[in-house]
Design an enzyme around this catalytic site. Structure first.
Site, PDB file in Angstrom:
ATOM      1  CE  LYS A  96       4.425   6.904   2.963  1.00  0.00           C
ATOM      2  NZ  LYS A  96       4.419   6.382   1.536  1.00  0.00           N
TER       3      LYS A  96
HETATM    4  N1  PMP Z   1       9.488   5.292  -1.734  1.00  0.00           N
HETATM    5  C1  PMP Z   1       8.279   5.671  -1.929  1.00  0.00           C
HETATM    6  C2  PMP Z   1       8.018   6.629  -2.922  1.00  0.00           C
HETATM    7  C3  PMP Z   1       7.133   5.154  -1.016  1.00  0.00           C
HETATM    8  O1  PMP Z   1       5.941   5.663  -1.124  1.00  0.00           O
HETATM    9  C4  PMP Z   1       7.538   4.256  -0.205  1.00  0.00           C
HETATM   10  C5  PMP Z   1       6.500   3.617   0.800  1.00  0.00           C
HETATM   11  N2  PMP Z   1       6.291   4.445   1.897  1.00  0.00           N
HETATM   12  C6  PMP Z   1       8.770   3.677  -0.097  1.00  0.00           C
HETATM   13  C7  PMP Z   1       9.705   4.330  -0.792  1.00  0.00           C
HETATM   14  C8  PMP Z   1       9.269   2.735   1.100  1.00  0.00           C
HETATM   15  O2  PMP Z   1       9.146   3.368   2.520  1.00  0.00           O
HETATM   16  P1  PMP Z   1       9.140   2.568   3.802  1.00  0.00           P
HETATM   17  O3  PMP Z   1       9.802   1.337   3.666  1.00  0.00           O
HETATM   18  O4  PMP Z   1       9.300   3.661   4.627  1.00  0.00           O
HETATM   19  O5  PMP Z   1       7.635   2.389   3.676  1.00  0.00           O
END
Ligand code: PMP
Length: 306
Positions: free
Chosen positions: A159
């Site tokens: 991330k």
């Molecule tokens: N994909 C991307 C590119 C994101 O930024 C997010 C948000 N964090 C998600 C998927 C969903 O991830 P999560 O469920 O862990 O928040």
């Protein structure tokens, strides 16, 4: 955005307006930083952070992938976030937390090994990411011209702030074309994810969501899969082509900020009835029961702030 009172910066609380960086900070120029997006909900027993440890662990892992050495343990950063929620004396239903590690001031040039690592935890009150109306009626998605970068050309499982250039361009294109959100394909043409959320569709009662081959390994996606299976639904993870998306019975996005957002339309095609479908509604209310502490089976995912 709604400012809060304090931000945790490198082990200390500073006033919101004092949490500043130098304009020559390395990350501002070369884009290597890692973030998390975590959420706290106001339950009957006060605020609880949802899957705190999983998010903080992912921050540490993203940093390892992008060669940033965060000088705090997962436990220390968990505690910082708990303290941050307490210290800010929030009152609203939802608080968004943004853990962040980046490269600070002192080194220029691409080689970043000697750049100082800064660790920051912020939190603020934030309503529905894709709008209250979107949560009830569904949003409009565009499959955009940007694809998610291939696995040979970036660190898609981190991330990392740099990955959000791709997301930003995708989101901008979707909104510029009159849609609410972007859906990105991978370089093979299969559905990868939205600009900041995961994709699910429902066909003949079966819930289908892509593997994380070319997407963030999402914490909400895992929660939804677990919850749907516990509700007795069939969940399959497999590649999804564009044509299948158009003729799905229902579809929705999931994410920490997006929560469970129904999809009403994709590329000028209504999805099912063109509004929130019955299974999506069930998943949505089930998810809110979990995060607001109303489903005891998932208590272990909540860190209560006493
Ligand atoms: N994909 C991307 C590119 C994101 O930024 C997010 C948000 N964090 C998600 C998927 C969903 O991830 P999560 O469920 O862990 O928040």
């Amino acid at each position: 955005m709604d400012a809060a009172k304090y931000i945790w910066m490198n082990g200390k609380f500073v006033a919101w307006d004092e949490a500043k960086v130098h304009v020559l900070s390395h990350t501002l120029h070369y884009g290597n930083g890692v973030i998390e997006g975590t959420k706290a909900y106001k339950t009957d027993r006060g605020y609880a952070i949802f899957r705190l440890n999983d998010h903080t662990k992912r921050l540490k892992e993203s940093a390892k992938m992008t060669l940033i050495d965060i000088p705090y343990s997962v436990e220390e950063m968990n505690q910082a976030q708990i303290d941050l929620i307490k210290k800010n004396e929030f009152t609203g239903d939802n608080v968004y937390l943004r853990p962040f590690a980046f490269l600070g001031y002192g080194v220029m040039g691409i080689y970043h090994k000697d750049a100082p690592v800064e660790t920051v935890m912020s939190a603020w009150e934030w309503g529905a990411y894709l709008g209250e109306e979107g949560m009830r009626k569904g949003i409009r998605l565009k499959i955009v011209s940007m694809t998610r970068p291939s696995n040979t050309s970036n660190m898609g499982k981190a991330k990392a702030t740099a990955n959000y250039l791709n997301s930003q361009m995708a989101k901008y294109e979707a909104i510029d074309c009159g849609y609410d959100e972007a859906l990105l394909l991978d370089d093979q043409g299969y559905v990868a994810e939205a600009s900041g959320a995961s994709f699910f569709m429902i066909v003949n009662g079966e819930i289908i969501t892509p593997p994380s081959d070319n997407a963030l390994v999402s914490i909400t996606q895992k929660t939804v899969i677990e919850m749907a299976e516990n509700m007795g639904m069939k969940v399959t993870r497999r590649r999804i082509s564009r044509e299948e998306v158009y003729i799905a019975d229902e579809a929705f996005l999931t994410g920490t900020a997006a929560e469970i957002t129904p999809i009403a339309l994709i590329d000028a095609r209504d999805i099912g009835s063109g509004s929130r479908g019955p299974i999506t509604e069930k998943i949505q209310s089930g998810y809110f029961d979990i995060v607001f502490g109303r489903n005891k089976d998932y208590e272990h995912y909540l860190t209560y702030i006493d």
